[in-house]
Design a protein around this motif. Structure first.
Motif, PDB file in Angstrom:
ATOM      1  N   ARG A 199     -15.481  -2.369  10.821  1.00  0.00           N
ATOM      2  CA  ARG A 199     -16.557  -1.541  10.273  1.00  0.00           C
ATOM      3  C   ARG A 199     -17.781  -2.395   9.932  1.00  0.00           C
ATOM      4  O   ARG A 199     -18.919  -1.952  10.124  1.00  0.00           O
ATOM      5  CB  ARG A 199     -16.067  -0.784   9.039  1.00  0.00           C
ATOM      6  N   VAL A 200     -17.557  -3.596   9.418  1.00  0.00           N
ATOM      7  CA  VAL A 200     -18.688  -4.482   9.140  1.00  0.00           C
ATOM      8  C   VAL A 200     -19.413  -4.819  10.437  1.00  0.00           C
ATOM      9  O   VAL A 200     -20.648  -4.757  10.510  1.00  0.00           O
ATOM     10  CB  VAL A 200     -18.211  -5.769   8.434  1.00  0.00           C
ATOM     11  N   ALA A 201     -18.645  -5.190  11.468  1.00  0.00           N
ATOM     12  CA  ALA A 201     -19.260  -5.540  12.755  1.00  0.00           C
ATOM     13  C   ALA A 201     -20.063  -4.374  13.313  1.00  0.00           C
ATOM     14  O   ALA A 201     -21.198  -4.539  13.790  1.00  0.00           O
ATOM     15  CB  ALA A 201     -18.180  -5.971  13.748  1.00  0.00           C
ATOM     16  N   GLU A 202     -19.487  -3.187  13.258  1.00  0.00           N
ATOM     17  CA  GLU A 202     -20.191  -2.006  13.762  1.00  0.00           C
ATOM     18  C   GLU A 202     -21.478  -1.760  12.973  1.00  0.00           C
ATOM     19  O   GLU A 202     -22.531  -1.432  13.545  1.00  0.00           O
ATOM     20  CB  GLU A 202     -19.277  -0.787  13.661  1.00  0.00           C
ATOM     21  N   THR A 203     -21.418  -1.937  11.657  1.00  0.00           N
ATOM     22  CA  THR A 203     -22.570  -1.672  10.795  1.00  0.00           C
ATOM     23  C   THR A 203     -23.732  -2.608  11.113  1.00  0.00           C
ATOM     24  O   THR A 203     -24.869  -2.170  11.315  1.00  0.00           O
ATOM     25  CB  THR A 203     -22.168  -1.818   9.314  1.00  0.00           C
ATOM     26  N   ILE A 204     -23.459  -3.907  11.151  1.00  0.00           N
ATOM     27  CA  ILE A 204     -24.570  -4.852  11.315  1.00  0.00           C
ATOM     28  C   ILE A 204     -25.051  -4.914  12.760  1.00  0.00           C
ATOM     29  O   ILE A 204     -26.247  -5.137  13.010  1.00  0.00           O
ATOM     30  CB  ILE A 204     -24.195  -6.255  10.806  1.00  0.00           C
ATOM     31  N   ARG A 205     -24.163  -4.690  13.725  1.00  0.00           N
ATOM     32  CA  ARG A 205     -24.567  -4.820  15.126  1.00  0.00           C
ATOM     33  C   ARG A 205     -25.306  -3.597  15.647  1.00  0.00           C
ATOM     34  O   ARG A 205     -25.875  -3.643  16.746  1.00  0.00           O
ATOM     35  CB  ARG A 205     -23.356  -5.184  15.987  1.00  0.00           C
ATOM     36  N   ARG A 206     -25.282  -2.527  14.880  1.00  0.00           N
ATOM     37  CA  ARG A 206     -26.189  -1.428  15.219  1.00  0.00           C
ATOM     38  C   ARG A 206     -27.636  -1.887  15.082  1.00  0.00           C
ATOM     39  O   ARG A 206     -28.525  -1.378  15.762  1.00  0.00           O
ATOM     40  CB  ARG A 206     -25.943  -0.235  14.285  1.00  0.00           C
ATOM     41  N   ARG A 207     -27.859  -2.854  14.189  1.00  0.00           N
ATOM     42  CA  ARG A 207     -29.212  -3.355  13.938  1.00  0.00           C
ATOM     43  C   ARG A 207     -29.540  -4.579  14.779  1.00  0.00           C
ATOM     44  O   ARG A 207     -30.670  -4.759  15.205  1.00  0.00           O
ATOM     45  CB  ARG A 207     -29.363  -3.688  12.448  1.00  0.00           C
ATOM     46  N   GLN A 208     -28.541  -5.468  14.993  1.00  0.00           N
ATOM     47  CA  GLN A 208     -28.777  -6.681  15.777  1.00  0.00           C
ATOM     48  C   GLN A 208     -27.463  -7.087  16.468  1.00  0.00           C
ATOM     49  O   GLN A 208     -26.574  -7.664  15.846  1.00  0.00           O
ATOM     50  CB  GLN A 208     -29.273  -7.819  14.882  1.00  0.00           C
ATOM     51  N   PRO A 209     -27.346  -6.775  17.754  1.00  0.00           N
ATOM     52  CA  PRO A 209     -26.085  -7.031  18.462  1.00  0.00           C
ATOM     53  C   PRO A 209     -25.673  -8.499  18.510  1.00  0.00           C
ATOM     54  O   PRO A 209     -24.484  -8.801  18.709  1.00  0.00           O
ATOM     55  CB  PRO A 209     -26.360  -6.495  19.880  1.00  0.00           C
ATOM     56  N   ASP A 211     -12.987   6.081   1.747  1.00  0.00           N
ATOM     57  CA  ASP A 211     -14.161   6.244   2.614  1.00  0.00           C
ATOM     58  C   ASP A 211     -15.449   6.279   1.790  1.00  0.00           C
ATOM     59  O   ASP A 211     -16.489   5.754   2.221  1.00  0.00           O
ATOM     60  CB  ASP A 211     -14.027   7.518   3.442  1.00  0.00           C
ATOM     61  N   PHE A 212     -15.381   6.880   0.616  1.00  0.00           N
ATOM     62  CA  PHE A 212     -16.548   6.921  -0.263  1.00  0.00           C
ATOM     63  C   PHE A 212     -16.953   5.518  -0.686  1.00  0.00           C
ATOM     64  O   PHE A 212     -18.130   5.134  -0.587  1.00  0.00           O
ATOM     65  CB  PHE A 212     -16.230   7.785  -1.490  1.00  0.00           C
ATOM     66  N   LEU A 213     -15.995   4.719  -1.141  1.00  0.00           N
ATOM     67  CA  LEU A 213     -16.302   3.379  -1.633  1.00  0.00           C
ATOM     68  C   LEU A 213     -16.766   2.462  -0.505  1.00  0.00           C
ATOM     69  O   LEU A 213     -17.810   1.802  -0.604  1.00  0.00           O
ATOM     70  CB  LEU A 213     -15.078   2.789  -2.334  1.00  0.00           C
ATOM     71  N   GLN A 214     -16.000   2.398   0.571  1.00  0.00           N
ATOM     72  CA  GLN A 214     -16.397   1.523   1.674  1.00  0.00           C
ATOM     73  C   GLN A 214     -17.684   2.017   2.323  1.00  0.00           C
ATOM     74  O   GLN A 214     -18.529   1.204   2.747  1.00  0.00           O
ATOM     75  CB  GLN A 214     -15.278   1.430   2.710  1.00  0.00           C
ATOM     76  N   GLY A 215     -17.863   3.320   2.388  1.00  0.00           N
ATOM     77  CA  GLY A 215     -19.071   3.856   3.002  1.00  0.00           C
ATOM     78  C   GLY A 215     -20.323   3.466   2.241  1.00  0.00           C
ATOM     79  O   GLY A 215     -21.340   3.108   2.843  1.00  0.00           O
ATOM     80  N   HIS A 216     -20.255   3.510   0.912  1.00  0.00           N
ATOM     81  CA  HIS A 216     -21.436   3.122   0.135  1.00  0.00           C
ATOM     82  C   HIS A 216     -21.665   1.612   0.193  1.00  0.00           C
ATOM     83  O   HIS A 216     -22.820   1.157   0.249  1.00  0.00           O
ATOM     84  CB  HIS A 216     -21.301   3.605  -1.304  1.00  0.00           C
ATOM     85  N   TYR A 217     -20.588   0.830   0.178  1.00  0.00           N
ATOM     86  CA  TYR A 217     -20.756  -0.622   0.314  1.00  0.00           C
ATOM     87  C   TYR A 217     -21.437  -0.948   1.645  1.00  0.00           C
ATOM     88  O   TYR A 217     -22.419  -1.707   1.694  1.00  0.00           O
ATOM     89  CB  TYR A 217     -19.407  -1.325   0.211  1.00  0.00           C
TER      90      TYR A 217
END
Length: 650
Positions: free
Chosen positions: A372-382, A217-223
């Motif tokens: 997780r990638v989809a959730e991360t970027i789509r918070r900014r632009q769906p 979680d630490f590694l993926q979270g920072h990435y």
């Protein structure tokens, strides 16, 4: 220039008017893997300054942006795979983002749109980081998990150019650092540790925590935090298509039995072995702990494959790569132990089993990461798409994309002609037709993976290309000697066949690569590990005023295509010898705007002859922009052809 937003619709990319778009682009740039200005692998380094480096100036200083972006657009590309790295964003330390770099990167992205270029962002990596022979992760990551990257070279835990290359020598190719040998790092201990913790820390080392959270979680979270920092800067830009998941990720030791040494492809493991020591995970863990390990060594064969040719002892000086006071987390988790200085396997299935069943790389590794990638970027632009990659060897090994995928995922797999890439020659042994058929088969196999995506998906070949230092850089020498005609014949022939296959299969693509700082120098190339796949080199500029200055093998990649179709495409083909281009499509008059054809001067130096049949239409030529716009006035089947004008009679 104002661009309409392009979004994914099933297997198509459509603009806001409903026109079908073809994304044809280039990776920008090959040197974005390394800091600016002196971070390239042609310079010696011990990486001691890893917290202070800057990537501002990659892919080019802002003062040069218009020159390079205009050239890319002139060559017909409408899309960039725009590179950045985790290190570029978060090199100073955990959560310390380089805001000045983020502003710079956002400005490069904005300017790309001004030149009519769509883009998606690639968080690039190769073999984890610069400290392990590639690029990607910041140096402080090693400290966080307890590794000492300054010990990697002496322990033979990583194969790094800066540690093996004699920079005082005049020899540009050196036996201590063979061509294309950087990939051997995937099987070495430093990469094995990091990738295994990144993907499987929760279930392989469940008690290994950093700052109160499991190492995974630490590694993926920072990435993903670094990705989010970029996404925030670009969310308002309509020409941004989305984000790549992670370039050619490694797998660490996942799905490998603890004591297994991969020496050859088999039914159980069809993956091609890589050059370098054939370390089993247990060997690598022992080596990392400071044990000397004797293992077979694989070397490159004439056909590009790897085979064992020797056996030798690695880490004879018994150097540990774990920092003082650090316990190996895999040892702490009961995977193995040391007895009398030798490793003993305790859990042979530590990396192959999870919760009493076999590990599934697609469902256990990639599916949750894509989500997780989809959730991360789509918070900014769906509206953004996820450009999904598996590991570089997935297709060859028969590994498929996960069954569970987020919405709007693009098959962004990579493809290279292995023979050309590794052997630095393009010599079709079975003739051009057989090579063309092989390219179509290989690319078609990659594209077929998208058939299983829910709702369908486009395939965009995120990387393909050719090395320009074929035959030891023979074309560099011819250029330096003043030859300007008949350069790059092998390169143009190879690229022509590749784009023929891409056209025939209806694929999107971003060629690897455009590097603004490239040099016709076997030591430098793209500034990274002596690779040289750039379609541009500053060393090939005779007249800076010429719009094609610096271009390499333009005849191979600068070719006609239809970036926008007012309807749906049925067929695209181009014959470079005759100059005949054909587009068949179903015109839809309800779609606003025109079908656009890119018709480059490189292929049509004396202009072109346009023929159109099928439905009434208005045709507008724009010679200056090398474009033809065709507006269908009614719906129906249509055919457009371009040809070179007939030669004047004698």
């Amino acid at each position: 220039m104002s661009l309409q937003r392009v979004t994914q619709s099933g297997s198509l990319f459509l603009d806001a008017s409903g026109a079908q778009m073809t994304l044809r682009g280039v990776n920008l740039g090959g040197d974005s893997k390394v800091p600016y200005p002196d971070g390239g692998t042609q310079f010696p380094s011990d990486f001691a300054d890893h917290r202070e480096v800057s990537f501002i100036g990659r892919p080019f200083p802002l003062a040069e942006a218009d020159e390079h972006l205009a050239r890319i657009a002139r060559w017909g590309f409408n899309t960039l795979r725009l590179l950045t790295t985790w290190e570029a964003v978060e090199h100073a330390g955990p959560g310390l983002y380089d805001d000045v770099y983020l502003d710079y990167f956002a400005e490069v992205a904005r300017l790309a749109g001004e030149h009519g270029l769509y883009l998606f962002v690639d968080f690039h990596q190769d073999v984890w980081s610069r400290m392990t022979g590639g690029d990607g992760a910041p140096g402080w990551i090693f400290e966080s998990v307890g590794l000492d990257f300054t010990a990697f070279a002496s322990a033979e835990a990583a194969h790094v150019m800066q540690a093996r290359y004699d920079y005082t020598s005049t020899e540009k190719r050196q036996a201590t650092y063979p061509q294309m040998s950087w990939g051997s790092n995937y099987r070495l201990p430093a990469n094995g540790v990091m990738w295994t913790l990144f993907w499987a820390g929760r279930w392989v080392t469940p008690d290994f925590t950093i700052d109160g959270e499991n190492v995974q979680d630490f590694l993926q979270g920072h990435y993903l935090g670094a990705m989010d920092a970029v996404a925030q800067r670009l969310a308002h830009m309509p020409h941004v298509l989305g984000f790549d998941t992670l370039n050619e990720p490694g797998l660490g030791w996942l799905a490998q039995p603890l004591s297994y040494r991969h020496l050859a492809a088999s039914a159980a493991n069809p993956e091609r072995p890589r050059i370098g020591p054939a370390l089993a995970p247990l060997d690598a863990l022992a080596l990392a702990r400071g044990c000397a390990v004797s293992v077979p060594v694989l070397t490159r064969q004439e056909d590009g494959s790897a085979a064992p040719t020797d056996e030798r002892v690695f880490n004879p000086d018994r150097v540990s790569i774990w920092r003082d006071g650090t316990t190996c987390p895999f040892e702490a988790a009961g995977v193995y132990r040391l007895e009398g200085g030798a490793p003993v396997a305790l859990r042979e299935d530590a990396f192959t089993a999870r919760n009493g069943r076999n590990v599934k790389l697609d469902d256990d590794v990639f599916a949750p990461f894509y989500a997780r990638v989809a959730e991360t970027i789509r918070r900014r632009q769906p509206a953004w798409s996820v450009f999904a990659e598996m590991d570089a060897f997935a297709h060859a090994a028969g590994r498929l994309f996960p069954r569970e995928l987020p919405e709007r995922v693009v098959n962004a797999s990579h493809w290279y002609d292995v023979r050309t890439l590794y052997l630095k020659r393009f010599e079709p042994r079975d003739g051009l037709e057989a090579t063309a058929a092989r390219f179509r088969d290989e690319l078609g196999g990659i594209a077929s993976a998208a058939d299983a995506f829910p709702g369908g998906a486009p395939t965009l070949i995120g990387e393909f290309g050719i090395p320009y230092d074929l035959a030891g850089g023979a074309d560099y020498a011819r250029w330096a000697a003043g030859q300007r005609d008949s350069l790059w014949p092998q390169h143009e022939a190879a690229l022509d066949l590749m784009y023929d296959a891409i056209d025939a299969l209806g694929l999107h693509s971003t060629q690897w690569n455009y590097t603004a700082s490239n040099r016709n120098d076997l030591r430098i190339g793209d500034n990274w590990n002596q690779e040289d796949l750039s379609i541009f080199s500053a060393d090939q500029i005779d007249d800076a005023r010429h719009p094609d200055a610096g271009g390499r093998a333009l005849g191979g990649f600068c070719r006609p295509y239809a970036p926008r179709v007012q309807g749906r495409t049925a067929l695209v083909s181009f014959d470079r010898d005759s100059g005949r281009f054909e587009l068949r499509f179903t015109a839809d008059a309800s779609i606003a705007g025109a079908t656009v054809i890119y018709a480059p001067r490189v292929q049509y130096p004396d202009g072109w002859v346009v023929r159109f049949e099928g439905v009434p239409a208005e045709i507008v030529r724009d010679d200056a922009r090398q474009r033809i716009a065709l507006r269908a006035l009614s719906s129906g089947e249509a055919v457009l052809t371009l040809e070179r004008p007939p030669a004047d009679p004698l």
